[in-house]
Motif scaffolding. Structure first.
Motif, PDB file in Angstrom:
ATOM      1  N   LEU A  96     -41.678  -6.295  -1.247  1.00 33.03           N
ATOM      2  CA  LEU A  96     -41.692  -7.066  -2.611  1.00 33.03           C
ATOM      3  C   LEU A  96     -41.005  -6.072  -3.264  1.00 33.03           C
ATOM      4  O   LEU A  96     -40.276  -6.637  -4.305  1.00 33.03           O
ATOM      5  CB  LEU A  96     -43.052  -6.938  -2.813  1.00 33.03           C
ATOM      6  N   GLY A  97     -40.708  -4.946  -3.088  1.00 32.21           N
ATOM      7  CA  GLY A  97     -40.581  -4.187  -3.997  1.00 32.21           C
ATOM      8  C   GLY A  97     -38.742  -4.011  -4.346  1.00 32.21           C
ATOM      9  O   GLY A  97     -38.432  -4.271  -5.226  1.00 32.21           O
ATOM     10  N   VAL A  98     -38.532  -4.084  -3.555  1.00 35.32           N
ATOM     11  CA  VAL A  98     -37.519  -4.525  -3.387  1.00 35.32           C
ATOM     12  C   VAL A  98     -36.958  -5.538  -3.948  1.00 35.32           C
ATOM     13  O   VAL A  98     -35.793  -5.652  -4.679  1.00 35.32           O
ATOM     14  CB  VAL A  98     -36.280  -4.815  -2.031  1.00 35.32           C
ATOM     15  N   LEU A  99     -37.244  -7.051  -3.863  1.00 36.43           N
ATOM     16  CA  LEU A  99     -37.502  -8.034  -4.192  1.00 36.43           C
ATOM     17  C   LEU A  99     -37.288  -8.155  -6.049  1.00 36.43           C
ATOM     18  O   LEU A  99     -36.316  -8.565  -6.511  1.00 36.43           O
ATOM     19  CB  LEU A  99     -38.161  -9.248  -3.912  1.00 36.43           C
ATOM     20  N   LEU A 100     -38.117  -7.522  -6.490  1.00 33.48           N
ATOM     21  CA  LEU A 100     -38.747  -7.023  -7.658  1.00 33.48           C
ATOM     22  C   LEU A 100     -37.394  -6.198  -8.142  1.00 33.48           C
ATOM     23  O   LEU A 100     -36.951  -6.483  -9.766  1.00 33.48           O
ATOM     24  CB  LEU A 100     -39.872  -6.264  -8.126  1.00 33.48           C
ATOM     25  N   ARG A 101     -36.599  -5.943  -7.470  1.00 30.17           N
ATOM     26  CA  ARG A 101     -36.146  -4.132  -8.449  1.00 30.17           C
ATOM     27  C   ARG A 101     -34.271  -5.142  -8.382  1.00 30.17           C
ATOM     28  O   ARG A 101     -33.443  -4.901  -9.351  1.00 30.17           O
ATOM     29  CB  ARG A 101     -35.418  -3.033  -6.965  1.00 30.17           C
ATOM     30  N   GLN A 102     -34.463  -5.880  -7.079  1.00 29.72           N
ATOM     31  CA  GLN A 102     -33.574  -6.798  -7.025  1.00 29.72           C
ATOM     32  C   GLN A 102     -33.222  -7.454  -8.747  1.00 29.72           C
ATOM     33  O   GLN A 102     -31.923  -8.002  -9.066  1.00 29.72           O
ATOM     34  CB  GLN A 102     -33.057  -7.364  -5.648  1.00 29.72           C
ATOM     35  N   ARG A 103     -34.189  -8.023  -8.925  1.00 29.38           N
ATOM     36  CA  ARG A 103     -34.306  -8.275 -10.536  1.00 29.38           C
ATOM     37  C   ARG A 103     -34.339  -7.995 -11.673  1.00 29.38           C
ATOM     38  O   ARG A 103     -35.201  -8.171 -12.469  1.00 29.38           O
ATOM     39  CB  ARG A 103     -35.219  -9.700 -10.090  1.00 29.38           C
ATOM     40  N   ASN A 104     -34.523  -5.964 -11.518  1.00 29.09           N
ATOM     41  CA  ASN A 104     -34.675  -5.590 -12.522  1.00 29.09           C
ATOM     42  C   ASN A 104     -35.598  -5.686 -13.117  1.00 29.09           C
ATOM     43  O   ASN A 104     -36.084  -5.842 -14.361  1.00 29.09           O
ATOM     44  CB  ASN A 104     -33.532  -5.745 -13.511  1.00 29.09           C
ATOM     45  N   MET A 105     -36.888  -6.098 -12.451  1.00 29.65           N
ATOM     46  CA  MET A 105     -38.533  -6.131 -12.678  1.00 29.65           C
ATOM     47  C   MET A 105     -39.042  -5.241 -13.235  1.00 29.65           C
ATOM     48  O   MET A 105     -40.677  -5.003 -12.872  1.00 29.65           O
ATOM     49  CB  MET A 105     -39.095  -7.162 -12.361  1.00 29.65           C
TER      50      MET A 105
END
Length: 273
Positions: free
Chosen positions: A80-89
């Motif tokens: 989840l952290g990687v997913l949110l980081r890839q979306r600049n969140m």
């Protein structure tokens, strides 16, 4: 809902690409090990600082996450952290052991020939965690130095495993039929995955050869016992037999042989063999 939709599309892309031909499914064992280890490392916890606020996120595989507050770090799974980081969140905070001084101390521990076990400073899935975080975070201090130290640690660890296996082959596998014990305390997941095929096959071959050796020795003992039993049935005289008694028995046997009539095609001597 938007995140779920994008995740579904991303996960479906490899299956579409793999249907193009049979060669796409022919993956190497090393690639499979890395992919499986990376997938399992997705459930490891990391600290994430979101740039938004959100209520609790309910997951099927674990307890709820959150609430998320902008600018405040919280514990989330790696995927989840990687997913949110890839979306600049938001951004992922580097782990405590992802420090140059800590990694240098680990490298010195691994190079020490007097220490057979691995360093306890690194977690079980340190390689997968570091690779995933460094792939999405570009503002980590001394990121290049951390990458080099992690590569050196992985190389030194594999060399230590090879030396231990060489010592094991010389001292244990060639001298005893009992399977030895290997100290793999604090070993990493990728190192274990790389070591497992060789160790499994080596122990299987060792067990097969040990069984063949035991069966061969058992057959030798049985053949020796059978020869001794056959010799006893043939009535061979022992070393304690009286010589005079043997001569008397031989005289009686000669008298019996003389009394047997001669028949055509059979001699008296062959009759008593």
């Amino acid at each position: 809902a938007n995140i779920t939709t994008r995740t579904t599309v991303t996960m479906a892309a490899p299956s579409t690409a793999s249907s193009s031909g049979k060669n796409a499914l022919d993956l190497s064992e090393d690639f499979k090990r890395h992919t499986c280890s990376g997938f399992l490392a997705g459930d490891e916890n990391v600290r994430f600082v979101p740039s938004f606020s959100y209520d609790k996120i309910e997951l099927m595989s674990r307890s709820s996450i959150g609430p998320l507050r902008a600018g405040m770090d919280t514990v989330v799974p790696l995927w989840l952290g990687v997913l949110l980081r890839q979306r600049n969140m938001g951004r992922i905070l580097p782990l405590e052991w992802m420090d140059v001084d800590v990694l240098r101390a680990v490298l010195q521990h691994e190079k020490d020939p007097t220490k057979a076990s691995f360093s306890s400073e690194l977690p079980f899935r340190y390689a997968e965690l570091a690779r995933s975080i460094l792939a999405v975070e570009s503002d980590i201090d001394q990121a290049d130095q951390i990458r080099l130290l992690l590569e050196d640690i992985a190389t030194v660890r594999m060399d230590k495993i090879r030396r231990n296996l060489h010592t094991l082959s010389e001292q244990s596998l060639s001298q005893t039929a009992t399977l030895p014990i290997i100290d793999v305390t604090n070993i990493g997941s990728l190192e274990m995955a790389a070591l497992r095929p060789f160790i499994t096959q080596a122990f299987r071959d060792h067990l097969t050869l040990s069984r063949k050796t035991r069966s061969a020795s058992n057959r030798t003992e049985k053949n020796t016992g059978a020869q001794q039993a056959r010799a006893s049935r043939l009535g061979r005289p022992s070393a304690k037999t009286d010589i005079g008694a043997d001569e008397g028995e031989n005289d009686v046997m000669d008298d019996d042989i003389d009394e047997v009539p001669v028949t055509k095609g059979r001699s008296r001597i062959r009759r008593f063999r």
